[in-house]
Design an enzyme around this catalytic site. Structure first.
Site, PDB file in Angstrom:
ATOM      1  N   ARG A  99       0.816  -1.218   0.000  1.00 33.94           N
ATOM      2  CA  ARG A  99       0.000   0.000   0.000  1.00 33.94           C
ATOM      3  C   ARG A  99       0.847   1.264   0.000  1.00 33.94           C
ATOM      4  O   ARG A  99       0.377   2.331  -0.406  1.00 33.94           O
ATOM      5  CB  ARG A  99      -1.002  -0.025   1.154  1.00 33.94           C
ATOM      6  CG  ARG A  99      -2.175  -0.979   0.904  1.00 33.94           C
ATOM      7  CD  ARG A  99      -3.151  -0.954   2.059  1.00 33.94           C
ATOM      8  NE  ARG A  99      -2.589  -1.521   3.252  1.00 33.94           N
ATOM      9  CZ  ARG A  99      -2.678  -2.811   3.595  1.00 33.94           C
ATOM     10  NH1 ARG A  99      -3.363  -3.645   2.842  1.00 33.94           N
ATOM     11  NH2 ARG A  99      -2.107  -3.264   4.695  1.00 33.94           N
TER      12      ARG A  99
ATOM     13  N   GLU B  34       3.775  -9.543  14.652  1.00 32.14           N
ATOM     14  CA  GLU B  34       3.100 -10.045  15.846  1.00 32.14           C
ATOM     15  C   GLU B  34       3.324 -11.557  15.976  1.00 32.14           C
ATOM     16  O   GLU B  34       3.616 -12.071  17.051  1.00 32.14           O
ATOM     17  CB  GLU B  34       1.611  -9.716  15.771  1.00 32.14           C
ATOM     18  CG  GLU B  34       0.973  -9.659  17.139  1.00 32.14           C
ATOM     19  CD  GLU B  34      -0.467  -9.192  17.049  1.00 32.14           C
ATOM     20  OE1 GLU B  34      -0.883  -8.671  16.002  1.00 32.14           O
ATOM     21  OE2 GLU B  34      -1.173  -9.373  18.067  1.00 32.14           O
TER      22      GLU B  34
END
Ligand code: 5GP
Length: 174
Positions: free
Chosen positions: A62, A99
């Site tokens: 993005r 994560e």
């Protein structure tokens, strides 16, 4: 007279994406709306006009969407930071923690010149890990980080604290 464009009107919340418990900020409604997309790019360009930006670095994927038109308006080149294995010439890479697990991103060795004033762009700042990796790649090549720009900053995740030596700018903050 028409209302001024509020970019946050074209950001939508998606519950439980990409996994349960995560509230994802979806920027695609903004991309689909011409005047909003254009306003976002123009506001970023206005912020950096006069900052003597010599290259815009966008983070896959993005970051490419915002980085390329921004480079165009700032009249400088665009440099992609890509996921491992996508760039054809000689690269340097860096592994960073997600994560769950890790990710590797890389950049062409000859894409940044020593001393070059670089603006790093991504759509969204969460923990800051992604952009931190991009910053490290640029600095390894001798580039100077003139700024770090986002469309959206999730302030409550305190990503800015990871980027504390740098000039961080976001159009929208939550
Ligand atoms: P960070 O490394 O700062 O934790 O995560 C930021 C990266 O993950 C960015 O490249 C961004 O595109 C992506 N990301 C994480 N959360 C979101 C989100 O809620 N919305 C969007 N659009 N991207 C996200």
């Amino acid at each position: 007279t028409s209302e001024p464009i509020r970019l946050e009107d074209r950001i939508r919340d998606i519950q439980d994406f990409p996994q349960k418990g995560v509230l994802f900020k979806d920027i695609t409604p903004m991309l689909q709306d011409g005047p909003y997309f254009r306003a976002a790019i123009e506001r970023l360009a206005a912020h950096y006009s006069g900052a003597d930006i010599q290259a815009v670095v966008g983070v896959e994927s993005r970051g490419f969407i915002f980085g390329a038109p921004l480079a165009y308006l700032l009249n400088c080149g665009f440099v992609p930071v890509r996921k491992f294995g996508k760039l054809p010439a000689e690269t340097i890479n860096i592994e960073y923690a997600l994560e769950y697990g890790t990710n590797i991103v890389e950049v062409h060795k000859d894409a940044i010149k020593p001393g070059q004033r670089v603006l790093i762009v991504d759509d969204l700042l969460a923990t800051g890990g992604t952009v931190e990796a991009a910053i490290e790649l640029v600095e390894k090549l001798g580039g100077h980080i003139a700024g770090v720009a986002f469309l959206v900053e999730l302030s409550f995740l305190k990503g800015r604290e990871h980027l504390k030596d740098h000039d961080v700018f976001a159009l929208i903050k939550y």
